[in-house]
Design a protein around this motif. Structure first.
Motif, PDB file in Angstrom:
ATOM      1  N   THR A   1      43.879  42.596  41.228  1.00  0.00           N
ATOM      2  CA  THR A   1      42.627  42.214  41.822  1.00  0.00           C
ATOM      3  C   THR A   1      41.489  41.921  40.787  1.00  0.00           C
ATOM      4  O   THR A   1      40.843  41.026  40.858  1.00  0.00           O
ATOM      5  N   GLN A   2      41.496  42.763  39.665  1.00  0.00           N
ATOM      6  CA  GLN A   2      40.530  42.719  38.619  1.00  0.00           C
ATOM      7  C   GLN A   2      40.792  41.320  37.796  1.00  0.00           C
ATOM      8  O   GLN A   2      39.756  40.430  37.553  1.00  0.00           O
TER       9      GLN A   2
ATOM     10  N   ASP B   1      38.379  43.497  48.450  1.00  0.00           N
ATOM     11  CA  ASP B   1      37.402  43.821  49.508  1.00  0.00           C
ATOM     12  C   ASP B   1      35.944  43.687  49.341  1.00  0.00           C
ATOM     13  O   ASP B   1      35.102  44.312  49.666  1.00  0.00           O
ATOM     14  N   ARG B   2      35.509  42.793  48.242  1.00  0.00           N
ATOM     15  CA  ARG B   2      34.182  42.401  48.045  1.00  0.00           C
ATOM     16  C   ARG B   2      33.748  41.155  48.748  1.00  0.00           C
ATOM     17  O   ARG B   2      33.675  40.083  48.463  1.00  0.00           O
TER      18      ARG B   2
ATOM     19  N   THR C   1      31.100  40.165  50.334  1.00  0.00           N
ATOM     20  CA  THR C   1      29.736  39.313  50.257  1.00  0.00           C
ATOM     21  C   THR C   1      29.949  38.206  49.140  1.00  0.00           C
ATOM     22  O   THR C   1      29.758  37.276  49.423  1.00  0.00           O
ATOM     23  N   GLU C   2      30.491  38.909  48.108  1.00  0.00           N
ATOM     24  CA  GLU C   2      30.877  37.779  46.965  1.00  0.00           C
ATOM     25  C   GLU C   2      31.837  36.820  47.544  1.00  0.00           C
ATOM     26  O   GLU C   2      31.526  35.627  47.085  1.00  0.00           O
TER      27      GLU C   2
ATOM     28  N   THR D   1      36.259  41.355  58.058  1.00  0.00           N
ATOM     29  CA  THR D   1      35.119  42.039  58.285  1.00  0.00           C
ATOM     30  C   THR D   1      34.747  42.498  59.766  1.00  0.00           C
ATOM     31  O   THR D   1      33.943  43.059  60.098  1.00  0.00           O
TER      32      THR D   1
ATOM     33  N   TYR E   1      37.804  37.840  45.558  1.00  0.00           N
ATOM     34  CA  TYR E   1      36.975  38.988  45.883  1.00  0.00           C
ATOM     35  C   TYR E   1      37.222  39.480  47.146  1.00  0.00           C
ATOM     36  O   TYR E   1      37.208  40.833  47.425  1.00  0.00           O
TER      37      TYR E   1
ATOM     38  N   THR F   1      42.158  49.290  46.471  1.00  0.00           N
ATOM     39  CA  THR F   1      40.831  49.342  47.408  1.00  0.00           C
ATOM     40  C   THR F   1      41.229  50.360  48.685  1.00  0.00           C
ATOM     41  O   THR F   1      42.131  50.830  48.672  1.00  0.00           O
TER      42      THR F   1
ATOM     43  N   ARG G   1      35.849  48.427  54.376  1.00  0.00           N
ATOM     44  CA  ARG G   1      34.669  47.715  55.349  1.00  0.00           C
ATOM     45  C   ARG G   1      35.579  46.951  56.253  1.00  0.00           C
ATOM     46  O   ARG G   1      35.358  45.663  56.375  1.00  0.00           O
TER      47      ARG G   1
END
Ligand SMILES: Nc1ncnc2c1ncn2[C@@H]1O[C@H](COP(=O)(O)OP(=O)(O)OP(=O)(O)O)[C@@H](O)[C@H]1O
Ligand SMILES: [Mg+2]
Length: 944
Positions: A558-559, A597-598, A600-601, A636, A593, A777, A809
């Motif tokens: 992911t990174q 699990d990011r 919002t981004e 989400t 993203y 995550t 989340r």
């Protein structure tokens, strides 16, 4: 009879029945409903007069009237009618609603209409503008002479009809029975599907034509004159022209209160009726007008002078005379026949052989004078269709028109190709030029066919390679990914220039990824990216980075994925070619993203993608973005919204002619299962499987098979469920953990275990654990633990999965983990431990209306004597209380008079999503219009 019934203003006689019908349409619209009417009739029968009359009525009753007229000369100007209408609105009432048409007009002046995608934006703005006005007032939209409308306008009107059928809008179109191009037919079909009424205008009855004469002459016509008028066969245009011609020849006198001709004249034919209008003109003028009729409905003075082998100064008298007689008029830089029937009468009055010779001559003269290729070609096809020069001029005309309009270019290329034999050396080059235009127009099958033939004919590998790249584009747009990829691979080998090969290979790397060859895709992307960087080709660099972003995400890195995604964004900013609009850097970054699990981004990134698409005018990438928004909502826990986003993806896919719907369909199937609507799920699944049959196994195919397995299980067909689960795991293995949804491996595993396929089951657990470890995550950890708990039948691991999900989340995944833990604990006899997990899961399922999951869990627990009363009464399926919170919010905003784009802006979603919500709202409330919705909202808020 007297003329006491003369009306003031334009007279419309003998159309009382038709007017009544149209007025009832207007009344329905004023009452809030959508209506459509098609007014059809021969030239001059009175279509415009009738519409004019209705428009007057409409204005008097406060209806907003918008009128656009298609013109023969503008048949090839993309959105000609739309822009004319917008310009008229902006100029005529600058202070009012016209502001909403500025955006339409801006696109027109920016020339953003050449590509198919630019067309999408114009349509969107038109829909927007109409919706904004119709949200405030009832609207009458008149489109006159549709038979001449350009293709883009026709398709835009179709979209208006499809998308705005919930507004107080009346769409009134007029057209002649002929010509009827296929695009016009298509729009008519859409109109009739939307409930349009057909109003055919018959010839006027005798008493009506008599009343017309009365109105023109101020006295009723006598018997001889009436006989003359009879020759007009009830066509009001002919009636008017006949009377004018007789007046000009001073043949009508009024005596004893009657208008009469002196003697019994020979009743004229229709053509003669019109030619009478010319008979008083000088011989010179008639001669010039005949030549003008050869030039077409419109001509320039210079052209006319050239073909008459005269000087402009010599035409002054003739043109003046013809203009004063109302036969021709000035339109912009051109002169035009006031009515094409006048031109036809003159034209057809010459023998066919003479006309052909005149066309040939005119073509030669115009060519010698340096006229536009299009003008020359127009003459030569009529004068010398098989001539050697004609082909050359047709080809030049095609190239010349390519700068203005793809549809026009295609028409000329096709004519040129008709005129050459396939063994002609020019055939290949012409075809190579034509194919990209066909792709732009969305004629993908034709493009594909022709490109394949041209590749066989190509004399140089580089030409073939270029054709293959275009062919791949056409194949991609049709969802034929595997075939597209194969073409690109061959193309890359055909280029002798390494930089060119790198450019060709960059999209190939992306296609490889889409068909599931992740390792191959990344390897190609690395190689090709390096070559592209050396060549300074930022487009190819960005494309390769996109491939690598998704490639990294697919293996759980992911990174790296996020880092590569950001680099892809930067590279795409540095690219300045017109193709940069087709890049998807925001989408790839968003996926990276989301997989981390990011959320919002991810959402921001998708939104930036939508913004860029709007800025650059590329619509074909919108379905991809929209599908990923649906996936995001699934993660989400906003499942109802996921449904609207997925519906919006389907709408976008169909309106942009792309086929990126695999994930969206899978999301919809998944939701339908949860909502206990198995029939709907089966229907959607069949659509998704039909798409996959065409595309072959591609990204998202594993999701489709996952939902198939779940549906079979829900239908009580466990063997088929296990089999589908097996293929869900085996399909596109490289893409299993892209768009990570940790429900997928768990469900697949559970069903594979049902089929007692232990080998696959262990492989699933191990791979999931490895992918989860790389992803890092909380939800990944939870997903992997759920798998382990299943295969080891260990309730404590299931409980550990719940703990892992506490920090994730992903509420639905968490609830599923809780349900799993509850069942596992209860099965192990630990009923008390099971209870809190059970309640927590039921709470979530109930709140999100996931009935299938809730029922399943409840019946599993009932076996252990665990019951729990429903926390709240269940949401009904119809009526106001059936609406989800978002749907209620949308309904409230509609009631406040907001348009869909306004609502979209408030809720941070796309306008298509709002349309998706409204579709659900209308269905649940059993209504079809916004006005009815407003009433519902008012009723809901009324004190009881
Ligand atoms: N019902 C009518 N009563 C009186 N005059 C009419 C009537 N209908 C048409 N006319 C007259 O006939 C002429 C042609 O009518 P109109 O332009 O409405 O025909 P149209 O069907 O729109 O033709 P086109 O196909 O060329 O657009 C006009 O001069 C108009 O004033
Ligand atoms: Mg008309």
């Amino acid at each position: 009879m007297s003329c006491a019934d003369r009306e003031s203003g334009p007279v419309v006689v003998g159309r009382e029945r038709e007017l009544d019908q149209l007025r009832s349409v207007l009344a329905a619209t004023t009452g809030g409903s959508f209506r459509a009417v098609v007014v059809e009739g021969e030239p001059g029968i009175g279509k415009s007069s009738l519409v004019g009359r209705l428009v007057r009525d409409a204005r008097e009753t406060g209806v907003q009237v918008l009128v656009g007229t298609a013109r023969e000369l503008e048949r090839n100007r993309p959105f000609g009618v739309v822009f004319e209408l917008a310009r008229h609105e902006v100029e005529s009432a600058p202070d009012r609603d016209s502001a909403v048409f500025r955006n339409v007009l801006k696109l027109g002046t920016r020339g953003g209409t050449r590509s198919g995608d630019g067309g999408f934006l114009v349509t969107e703005e038109l829909v927007n503008a109409l919706a904004t006005i119709a949200t405030r007032w009832p609207v009458l939209l008149c489109l006159e002479d549709l038979h001449w409308a350009d293709v883009s306008t026709l398709s835009a009107v179709g979209t208006v009809v499809r998308r705005l059928a919930d507004l107080p809008l009346a769409v009134l179109v007029t057209l002649r029975p002929a010509p009827r191009p296929a695009e016009v037919e298509r729009l008519l079909e859409q109109l009739y599907a939307a409930g349009a009424a057909l109003l055919r205008l018959p010839p006027l009855a005798d008493d009506a034509t008599t009343r017309m004469a009365c109105a023109i002459l101020g006295a009723p016509p006598g018997p001889l004159l009436r006989e003359q008028i009879g020759a007009a066969a009830g066509n009001p245009l002919f009636v008017v022209e006949l009377i004018r011609a007789l007046q000009q020849q001073h043949l009508i006198s009024v005596a004893d209160g009657r208008a009469e001709v002196p003697r019994c004249l020979v009743p004229p034919s229709l053509r003669q009726t019109l030619l009478r209008r010319y008979s008083f003109l000088s011989v010179d003028t008639i001669g010039s007008l005949r030549m003008a009729s050869i030039l077409g409905p419109a001509f320039s003075v210079a052209e006319l002078a050239a073909v008459c082998e005269s000087r402009a100064s010599r035409l002054v008298h003739a043109l003046h005379e013809a203009t004063s007689a109302g036969l021709i008029e000035e339109t912009g830089e051109h002169m035009a026949f006031r009515h094409d029937l006048f031109r036809q009468a003159l034209y057809e009055d010459m023998p066919a052989g003479l006309r052909t010779a005149l066309h040939r001559e005119a073509g030669a003269i115009l060519a010698a004078e340096g006229a536009d290729a299009i003008r020359v070609a127009e003459q030569l096809v009529l004068g010398d269709p098989a001539g050697e020069h004609t082909v050359e001029w047709l080809w030049r005309a095609a190239r010349e028109s390519a700068a203005h309009s793809a549809s026009l270019a295609v028409r000329w290329y096709e004519r040129a190709l008709d005129a050459v034999r396939p063994d002609d050396p020019r055939w290949g080059s012409m075809t190579a030029e034509l194919v990209p235009h066909l792709v732009l127009l969305g004629r993908l099958a034709d493009a594909q066919d022709l490109a394949a033939r041209a590749i066989r004919h190509a004399d140089r590998p580089a030409v073939a390679a270029r054709l293959r790249v275009i062919l791949a584009h056409a194949l991609t747009r049709q969802g034929l990914w595997t075939a597209a990829r194969a073409q690109l691979d061959v193309a890359a080998a055909e280029y002798d220039d390494p930089a060119a090969a790198a450019v060709a290979l960059a999209p190939a790397s992306f296609l490889r990824l889409i068909v599931g060859d992740v390792a191959g895709a990344v390897a190609v992307a690395k190689r090709s990216g390096a070559a592209a960087r050396a060549a300074g080709n930022q487009l190819a660099v960005a494309t390769c980075l996109m491939t690598r972003t998704l490639g990294a995400s697919a293996v759980g890195a992911t990174q790296d994925a996020i880092e590569l995604g950001l680099q892809g964004m930067a590279a795409s900013e540095r690219s300045h070619t017109s193709f940069r609009g087709f890049l998807l850097p925001e989408l790839c970054l968003g996926v990276a993203y989301a997989d981390a699990d990011r959320f919002t981004e991810a959402e921001h990134s998708y939104r930036a993608g939508f913004d860029r698409a709007a800025r650059l005018g590329t619509a074909s990438i919108l379905p991809y973005l929209q599908a990923n928004r649906a996936i995001l909502r699934l993660h989400t826990g906003a499942w109802d919204d996921a449904g609207s986003e997925a519906e919006a993806c389907l709408e976008l896919a169909s309106s942009t002619g792309t086929r990126w719907r695999t994930h969206a369909l899978a999301v919809l199937v998944r939701l339908a299962i949860s909502h206990h609507r198995f029939d709907r799920a089966a229907r959607l699944l069949a659509e998704a499987e039909a798409d996959l049959l065409v595309s072959g196994p591609i990204m998202g195919a594993n999701w489709v098979l996952w939902t198939k397995a779940l549906l079979r299980e829900a239908e009580g067909r466990p063997a088929e469920a296990a089999e589908a689960a097996g293929s869900a795991w085996a399909t596109c293995p490289g893409l299993r953990f892209l768009h990570t949804n940790w429900m997928y491996p768990v469900d697949v595993l559970r069903l594979v275990l049902l089929g007692r396929d232990d080998g696959t089951a262990h492989a699933i657990v191990e791979e999931t654990e490895a992918a989860a470890a790389r992803t890092g995550t909380a939800s990944a950890a939870g997903g992997a633990l759920r798998c382990r708990a299943l295969v080891d039948a260990d309730p404590d691991v299931a409980v550990a999965a719940v703990s892992a999900y506490q920090d994730a989340r992903r509420p639905v995944e968490r609830a599923l983990a809780q349900a799993q833990a509850a069942v596992a604990l209860a099965d192990a006899g630990r009923v008390d431990d099971a209870r809190p997990h059970f309640r927590a899961a039921v709470d979530t399922f109930d709140a999100l209306d996931l009935r299938y999951e809730e029922n399943g869990l409840r019946s599993a627990m009932r076996r252990h004597g665990i019951r729990w009363r429903r926390p709240r009464p269940r949401r009904p399926t119809t009526g106001w209380h059936a609406l989800t919170p978002t749907e209620q919010q949308v309904a409230e905003l509609v009631a406040q008079g907001l348009t869909n784009p306004d609502i979209a802006a408030r809720l941070f979603v796309s306008r298509y999503t709002v349309e998706g919500h409204l579709k659900q709202v209308f269905a649940k409330l059993g209504i079809t219009s916004r006005v009815a919705l407003v009433n519902e909202v008012v009723r809901e808020h009324a004190p009881r």
